[in-house]
Design an enzyme around this catalytic site. Structure first.
Site, PDB file in Angstrom:
ATOM      1  N   PHE A 156       0.832  -1.204   0.000  1.00 40.39           N
ATOM      2  CA  PHE A 156       0.000   0.000   0.000  1.00 40.39           C
ATOM      3  C   PHE A 156       0.879   1.272   0.000  1.00 40.39           C
ATOM      4  O   PHE A 156       0.864   2.056  -0.964  1.00 40.39           O
ATOM      5  CB  PHE A 156      -0.927  -0.079   1.226  1.00 40.39           C
ATOM      6  CG  PHE A 156      -1.631   1.186   1.591  1.00 40.39           C
ATOM      7  CD1 PHE A 156      -2.287   1.960   0.639  1.00 40.39           C
ATOM      8  CD2 PHE A 156      -1.670   1.595   2.929  1.00 40.39           C
ATOM      9  CE1 PHE A 156      -2.957   3.134   1.002  1.00 40.39           C
ATOM     10  CE2 PHE A 156      -2.339   2.751   3.293  1.00 40.39           C
ATOM     11  CZ  PHE A 156      -2.975   3.531   2.328  1.00 40.39           C
ATOM     12  N   TYR A 158       5.324  -7.247  16.022  1.00 41.94           N
ATOM     13  CA  TYR A 158       5.431  -6.044  15.179  1.00 41.94           C
ATOM     14  C   TYR A 158       6.062  -4.908  15.981  1.00 41.94           C
ATOM     15  O   TYR A 158       7.035  -4.288  15.544  1.00 41.94           O
ATOM     16  CB  TYR A 158       4.038  -5.644  14.710  1.00 41.94           C
ATOM     17  CG  TYR A 158       3.979  -4.499  13.735  1.00 41.94           C
ATOM     18  CD1 TYR A 158       4.510  -4.617  12.456  1.00 41.94           C
ATOM     19  CD2 TYR A 158       3.356  -3.300  14.078  1.00 41.94           C
ATOM     20  CE1 TYR A 158       4.421  -3.568  11.550  1.00 41.94           C
ATOM     21  CE2 TYR A 158       3.259  -2.244  13.168  1.00 41.94           C
ATOM     22  CZ  TYR A 158       3.789  -2.386  11.913  1.00 41.94           C
ATOM     23  OH  TYR A 158       3.704  -1.351  11.011  1.00 41.94           O
ATOM     24  N   LYS A 187       9.769  -3.217  15.333  1.00 44.99           N
ATOM     25  CA  LYS A 187       9.901  -1.807  14.959  1.00 44.99           C
ATOM     26  C   LYS A 187      10.714  -1.036  16.004  1.00 44.99           C
ATOM     27  O   LYS A 187      11.447  -0.096  15.661  1.00 44.99           O
ATOM     28  CB  LYS A 187       8.520  -1.177  14.786  1.00 44.99           C
ATOM     29  CG  LYS A 187       7.741  -1.731  13.581  1.00 44.99           C
ATOM     30  CD  LYS A 187       8.389  -1.346  12.249  1.00 44.99           C
ATOM     31  CE  LYS A 187       7.511  -1.684  11.064  1.00 44.99           C
ATOM     32  NZ  LYS A 187       8.107  -1.292   9.780  1.00 44.99           N
TER      33      LYS A 187
END
Ligand code: UDP
Length: 313
Positions: free
Chosen positions: A12, A146, A150
């Site tokens: 995206f 996640y 990160k």
């Protein structure tokens, strides 16, 4: 012609970034292993001479021939259901992938921008979230794969900056939406649009009182571009501070689509209760703030979902 490597190019955000850098006159090298991305998002770029595509997993050693001026690391599963399905890949692309790309940036003398996230703030105890807030993350919860990848990404990026003098940029991205989101990525906006268009119930998780703040993709891309071109190496929040409850958001989508009703599902574990970026720093350092308000952004996004959501005859 300046050369930029964009990882997650078929995703995206990555695909919108490819478009932007092509428009700015760059030679764009897109890289993706198509785990969650789709070539449909970049199909229109293949005929261009200044676009190349490498099918590659950046968790493995990355080789790109020739010079590189910039690297943008946007490869990662990014929706909660994706990283629940692919926890190991999520951890690897944020950690090993980032390490490989930092190494590549160092070898090429390139400036690198890494895509971090509001998830580094976890379920925040400070509201709105400023860059100096350290976060409230459950390392072993479902989102830990996640969030911690990160957070590690930020740590290793800062280490390369401090130890090797690498030119690095860190963007903390808040909820973003727009054309090319996958209809089945499980995130709230694609879920609600798909459900409303099909005339199904919009699945509100919990009682719908949790909040998010949604940024239109064009605004985000502008923020990324400005940050890359700036001289600021510390993390910068980019997002739209216009906060809304998920319940009210469902009503906005129902009104726009003209059909649908809400249904309730259990709230997923560790789902953050409130999220809104403090963008004081982005305004001061980048002269950036969002231009597209939600009513306009969701209209543009509806046009896309009308085309891609399959309705059973
Ligand atoms: N959500 C929802 N229904 C859905 C999908 C998501 O109510 O079908 C909620 C989710 O629980 C969260 C918010 O919408 O509170 C945003 O979820 P999303 O997966 O888009 O991203 P997040 O901000 O949680 O990473």
């Amino acid at each position: 012609m300046k050369r930029v490597l964009i990882t997650g190019a078929a995703g995206f955000l990555g695909s919108h970034l490819c478009d932007r850098f092509i428009k700015e006159g760059y030679h764009v090298i897109g890289m993706d292993n198509l785990l969650t991305g789709s070539l449909d998002n970049i199909e229109h770029l293949f005929p261009l001479e200044n676009f190349e595509f490498y099918y590659h997993d950046v968790s493995k050693f990355v080789h790109v021939p020739g010079e590189l001026d910039y690297i943008l690391h946007f490869a990662s599963p990014a929706s909660p259901i994706d990283y629940l399905k692919m926890p190991i890949q999520t951890l690897k692309v944020g950690s090993l992938g980032t390490h490989n790309l930092l190494g590549l940036a160092k070898a090429k003398g390139a400036r690198i921008l890494v895509a971090s996230t509001s998830e580094v703030y976890g379920d925040p105890l400070v509201h709105p979230q400023t860059e100096d807030y350290w976060g409230n993350v459950n390392p072993i919860g479902p989102r830990g794969v996640y969030d911690e990848a990160k957070r590690f990404q930020e740590a290793i990026t800062m280490a390369y900056h401090n130890f090797h003098g690498l030119e690095t940029r860190i963007i903390r991205i808040f909820n973003t939406y727009g054309p090319r989101m996958r209809t089945d990525d499980g995130r709230v906006l694609p879920a609600f649009f798909s459900q409303a268009i099909r005339g199904e119930g919009l699945t509100i998780f919990g009682d719908g009182s949790q909040t998010r703040s949604f940024c239109y993709v064009d605004d985000l891309v502008e923020g990324i571009y400005r940050l890359l071109m700036s001289d600021h190496h510390l993390p910068v929040n980019i997002g739209n501070p216009d906060e809304i409850t998920i319940g009210d958001f469902a009503e906005e989508i129902i009104k726009l689509v003209g059909k649908g009703e809400v249904t309730y599902r259990p709230l997923p574990e560790d789902d953050p209760k409130r999220r809104r970026p403090d963008i004081t720093k982005a305004k001061a350092v980048l002269g950036w703030e969002p231009q597209v308000d939600r009513s306009e952004g969701i209209k543009r996004t509806f046009e896309y979902f009308k085309k891609v959501v399959k309705v059973d005859a």
